[in-house]
Design a protein around this motif. Sequence first.
Motif, PDB file in Angstrom:
ATOM      1  N   PHE C  97       0.821  -0.888   0.395  1.00 49.56           N
ATOM      2  CA  PHE C  97      -0.537   0.062  -0.236  1.00 49.56           C
ATOM      3  C   PHE C  97       1.073   1.640  -0.027  1.00 49.56           C
ATOM      4  CE2 PHE C  97      -2.776  -3.304   2.420  1.00 49.56           C
ATOM      5  CZ  PHE C  97      -3.847  -3.145   1.376  1.00 49.56           C
ATOM      6  N   VAL C  98       0.190   1.898  -0.899  1.00 47.90           N
ATOM      7  CA  VAL C  98       1.206   3.378  -0.920  1.00 47.90           C
ATOM      8  C   VAL C  98       0.296   4.747  -0.406  1.00 47.90           C
ATOM      9  CG1 VAL C  98       2.241   5.092  -2.527  1.00 47.90           C
ATOM     10  CG2 VAL C  98       2.380   2.650  -2.964  1.00 47.90           C
ATOM     11  N   ILE C  99      -0.612   4.829  -0.726  1.00 47.44           N
ATOM     12  CA  ILE C  99      -1.614   6.258  -0.487  1.00 47.44           C
ATOM     13  C   ILE C  99      -2.314   5.002   1.076  1.00 47.44           C
ATOM     14  CG2 ILE C  99      -2.161   8.372  -1.121  1.00 47.44           C
ATOM     15  CD1 ILE C  99      -1.661   7.459  -3.289  1.00 47.44           C
ATOM     16  N   THR C 101      -5.190   4.744   1.638  1.00 45.86           N
ATOM     17  CA  THR C 101      -6.680   4.681   1.508  1.00 45.86           C
ATOM     18  C   THR C 101      -7.631   3.968   0.700  1.00 45.86           C
ATOM     19  OG1 THR C 101      -7.245   6.941   1.626  1.00 45.86           O
ATOM     20  CG2 THR C 101      -9.327   6.175   2.031  1.00 45.86           C
ATOM     21  N   GLU C 103      -9.861   2.948  -1.846  1.00 47.31           N
ATOM     22  CA  GLU C 103     -10.064   3.960  -3.362  1.00 47.31           C
ATOM     23  C   GLU C 103      -8.821   4.428  -3.635  1.00 47.31           C
ATOM     24  OE1 GLU C 103     -13.042   6.140  -3.942  1.00 47.31           O
ATOM     25  OE2 GLU C 103     -12.566   7.372  -2.769  1.00 47.31           O
ATOM     26  N   ASP C 104      -8.120   4.869  -3.159  1.00 48.86           N
ATOM     27  CA  ASP C 104      -7.256   5.897  -4.067  1.00 48.86           C
ATOM     28  C   ASP C 104      -5.745   4.224  -4.363  1.00 48.86           C
ATOM     29  OD1 ASP C 104      -8.236   7.626  -3.745  1.00 48.86           O
ATOM     30  OD2 ASP C 104      -7.098   8.526  -2.076  1.00 48.86           O
ATOM     31  N   GLU C 105      -6.010   3.814  -3.374  1.00 49.80           N
ATOM     32  CA  GLU C 105      -5.261   2.499  -3.088  1.00 49.80           C
ATOM     33  C   GLU C 105      -5.677   1.916  -4.774  1.00 49.80           C
ATOM     34  OE1 GLU C 105      -2.090   1.958  -2.233  1.00 49.80           O
ATOM     35  OE2 GLU C 105      -2.620   2.473  -0.569  1.00 49.80           O
ATOM     36  N   ARG C 137     -15.071   2.113   0.956  1.00 44.45           N
ATOM     37  CA  ARG C 137     -14.184   2.162   0.027  1.00 44.45           C
ATOM     38  C   ARG C 137     -12.969   3.946   0.796  1.00 44.45           C
ATOM     39  NH1 ARG C 137     -17.259   4.241  -5.537  1.00 44.45           N
ATOM     40  NH2 ARG C 137     -15.804   5.732  -5.129  1.00 44.45           N
ATOM     41  N   HIS C 138     -13.567   4.537   1.583  1.00 46.66           N
ATOM     42  CA  HIS C 138     -13.167   5.519   2.377  1.00 46.66           C
ATOM     43  C   HIS C 138     -12.473   4.863   3.657  1.00 46.66           C
ATOM     44  CE1 HIS C 138     -14.905   8.605  -0.294  1.00 46.66           C
ATOM     45  NE2 HIS C 138     -16.417   7.640   0.438  1.00 46.66           N
ATOM     46  N   VAL C 141      -6.120   1.664   5.245  1.00 47.85           N
ATOM     47  CA  VAL C 141      -6.176   0.781   5.102  1.00 47.85           C
ATOM     48  C   VAL C 141      -5.285  -0.322   5.851  1.00 47.85           C
ATOM     49  CG1 VAL C 141      -5.618   0.504   2.335  1.00 47.85           C
ATOM     50  CG2 VAL C 141      -3.563   0.825   4.040  1.00 47.85           C
ATOM     51  N   HIS C 142      -4.835   0.338   7.087  1.00 44.22           N
ATOM     52  CA  HIS C 142      -4.587  -0.381   8.292  1.00 44.22           C
ATOM     53  C   HIS C 142      -6.061  -0.302   9.455  1.00 44.22           C
ATOM     54  CE1 HIS C 142      -4.044   3.812   9.707  1.00 44.22           C
ATOM     55  NE2 HIS C 142      -4.266   3.514  10.906  1.00 44.22           N
TER      56      HIS C 142
END
Lengths: 202, 245, 546
Positions: C97-99, C101, C103-105, C137-138, C141-142
């Motif tokens: 994961f980078v960002i 969130t 949906e942004d991922e 979606r919002h 990720v953690h």
Amino acid sequence: MQHRPAERFSLRSLTLSEWVLMALLAAANGVLTSGLSWVNKLLHSMGGPMLTSSLVGLYMIYGLLAMYIIRKPGAALMTYALGACIQILVGTAYGAWSAIAAAACYAIVIEPIFYLFHYRHYNWGAMLFVGTAAVPLWFVVSAFMFGYIQYESWVLIVTLLIRCLSGMLLCGALTKVIGDRLAPTRAVRPFALGRDYREHQG
Amino acid sequence: MRTWLLNLDPITKGIWLLSTGLAAIVTLNLSWQSAWFGAVLAIGLSGADWSLGRWGKTLLWLLGFGLPLFLFQWLVLPGETPWLRAGGLVLTAEAYRDSLTLTLRAMTLFLSSLLYASTTAPRDVVVALSHHMRLPDRFAFAVAIALRFVPLLTEEAARIRHAQRMRQLAPPRGLGERLGIARRYGVTVAANALRHVQEVATAMEVKRFGAVATRTHWRRLRFAPAGIGVAAASVVAAAATCLFG
Amino acid sequence: MGQSLSLDEVMRAERVAFTYLGENEPALEECSFRILRGSVTLIAGGNGSGKTTLCKLLAGAMQPYEGTVRGTINSAAAHGDSSPLVGFVLQEADEQFVIGTVEDELAFAPENLGLPRDVIGKRVEEQLRRASLTSLRHRQVHQLSGGEKQRTAVASVLTLEPDILIMDDAWSHMDAPARRQLDKSLQAWHQAGRTLILAVSRLDEMDWNWLDDAQLLLLHDGRIAFDGHLAEGLRNGQTEKSVTEDDFACPNLVSLCRKAGVLPSGAVPIQLQGNLVSDCAAPKCTTKSACPSDTAGALLQVCELDFRYRLGAHSRSSRDYALHSISFQLLQGQCVILHGLNGSGKSTLFRILTGGMPSKAGYTSGTVMLEGRPFSQWSTYDLAGRIGFVAQHPENGLFADTVEEEIRDAVLMAQRSGRSCNDADNGLMTSQALDKQVETWLEHNDLSSVRHLHPHDLPTGAKRLLSLTLAVIHDPPILLLDEPTAALDARHAEAVRDWCLAQAEQGRALIVATHDQMWDQVRHSSMRQAYMDEGRLTEVVQKAPF
Ligand SMILES: Nc1ncnc2c1ncn2[C@@H]1O[C@H](COP(=O)(O)OP(=O)(O)OP(=O)(O)O)[C@@H](O)[C@H]1O
Ligand SMILES: Nc1ncnc2c1ncn2[C@@H]1O[C@H](COP(=O)(O)OP(=O)(O)OP(=O)(O)O)[C@@H](O)[C@H]1O
Ligand SMILES: [Mg+2]
Ligand SMILES: [Mg+2]
């Protein structure tokens, strides 16, 4: 070795992992600053600028550490820039302008020094010197910004001395200590610090 | 319902933040300073959607550092007109005014920055930085990653702490062991953080970051009229403060 | 440089060997194979056989400082402008994961390609729907559960719509519906003539019938033990059909796979001394009687436990309960298998039961009692001594610099607190005895070969084995295991299962949260089935004895 740092100033030489490392350091600084802000406020309320100054080295260590690990042009500058952004976004006790100004003052001093060093000197002397040298500019700027300038002049001088000492120990010396502890670890393998260490070993 | 401050984009809000900060730093006039503080407080109360408890904590915090700071400066700052005399101490009217001004300034800076931070989503910041402000992608994403690291590392620190407690079956003997545990905790947190550096960099490469010269941005910011209004008003007010304050 | 690729090849490896930095033994050796355009390749292998290493090399994700490659890997992706796009799903969801969130991922990868916004939007929506992530979606990720993370990780690569997709065992925490969904997604994606490379540690789980003509690369100890078509009978795991004669060393693919550990030993049910069949002699584990008053024999009692996560300031907060009026008691000698879809609250329950939920994280109510005393009255040390816990993501629980040190620390700690497994040495242990004990633990858990590695460098399976070991060294009466068999190969998974049941026979109490089918293959008198559904513990039924 082919990994000689480019001496020409160019941000292109920074790799993706170096950017992420700088981001991490900036984030750590954000956490540290907001975590220490209550200590800081306490010190400030009790002893005004003098006591607060004893911790000032900790607030500038992240950029120097980035430079110590990455050893490329722009590492300190970019780290301080990131640090200022993060502080604003995480919330800072002294307001956005002071975050920006502080970071700019540190970067303006540290980056050229390393440029003069050709990004090659990272011994004790150099680190202590850089840690101390980074202090005065921000001190002058902040004295005007926060109105310390109205204080008695002996207060200002003592404050400056405390800050320089703090910069030397908590920034310069601590960077050297942390950096050397990190050097053999797997975490810094992709960076110049780890590469230099491996070259020295084998 | 999201309150209005939460709906503003980071850029107009940023303009507000910076103008407020500038004005607070520039002016040494008590009434201007109080006006700015009042404005920030009003904006926060109407728009931030903080819980009562949070407001309570913040106010306590403001008073907690504001009051001692105020007293300290009152004592230290120079002045001519004696106002109160207690023993050998002389409290002057000028010092009172200056000290109040400086304290208000600190509180304005603190509160505005806190409001900005608590009502701005990190993901909007990336879009703002790289799409609307045209900063290089690498920089914008470094900011985004740093912002993601903040909660991630805090969460991880909590998990590490828990894991460490689950492994500690007997009370530590003596100070040495206590320090050892603390050291180990610090080292583990740091090692974990540094491990993420390599992981994130690899992930970005795998997902083709930097493959083409111009990335697209799927999300866009909406510049609400309220935001533009606030930004314009605060710029004008800051200019006025600079000129007359 | 070897020969360039022929038209129908997308990748070719010639005598590839890989040695990790600081290692003497190569992790991969003599690997030569070709991957054809539009094919499906299964890279099967037991834990530590080198699947992840190979996948990273194929995807070009191995960083130069990690080790040295010999031999050549030709990949069509590296040639020219019209080169195919490679997507790579790593084994550990957290690593990609980078960002932050959801949906942004999902949008991140296609954004990097500079695709038009509406295309990205369409892809994101489609993958969100396919992975049933729309409601999340919002979310950060953690703040996802283990399976939800993996779904996000897979979806975030599928939005790239790569021509070659490499997946490294990326479904180990997914529940059955999610796996079916993934199966469907991959099938649809593959049918468009794209190339698929899957690394798997368990062939018995791969009941996807469109994999019929897949190519099988069987890895064993870093070497390719078999390269050929996945025979029909193999997947059913029953017929012992002999396979292609090109592999003359091992005439039987099934036994070869068993040896490599990717197929279970086949002997179902297991050989335990205990009573495999019983008529409800063991006391029942009940949920119905809320807060029962008789506490005799109950190690753990949970009464009306509620929990709600506090979501961050920026995400729309849901009022959902992660746990909702959970009541049960856990008796000695019980092994409760906790089933439940992704995100049903299993890990949350474990975190609360082990006292690991920070009060900031959410709102808790209800009582948890251990041996008849409420949690608050236990000291953290006694609590830690009585509970053995394996977290779903064990990385955060590893502290030392090497595996051996990690185990030595745990043994010493257990010994000091008087909770050592070996009753014989209750006095101070001599260093020899200590060494021997450490050796035994390493030996028993197949960790000897990785003893000198940093715990974070371990292959995923070994990490789990290590954390399982660490959880039991102090001989706790209660074991809470969160997905203990995820990422393990068939052999190790079986061993873990059998070991768990043996522990229950010895009077310990276990709760095992799992999606693994493997647990359904045995009947045992101490096993109880429990189901978690959206935070409610719906039923605990005694499985009908057979
Ligand atoms: N970073 C590393 N440093 C040193 N050795 C490593 C490292 N990573 C893996 N190895 C070694 O390489 C071998 C192959 O590891 P790899 O991770 O490829 O296994 P794997 O098949 O993916 O296992 P698993 O099924 O558990 O994921 C192992 O024996 C392991 O000990
Ligand atoms: N830190 C967190 N903050 C907010 N919500 C969370 C957090 N962790 C988990 N959740 C949510 O709580 C619910 C339960 O999560 P939990 O991890 O307990 O599920 P699980 O049953 O273990 O699932 P899995 O089988 O996928 O591991 C999920 O909906 C999840 O999204
Ligand atoms: Mg692996
Ligand atoms: Mg879970």
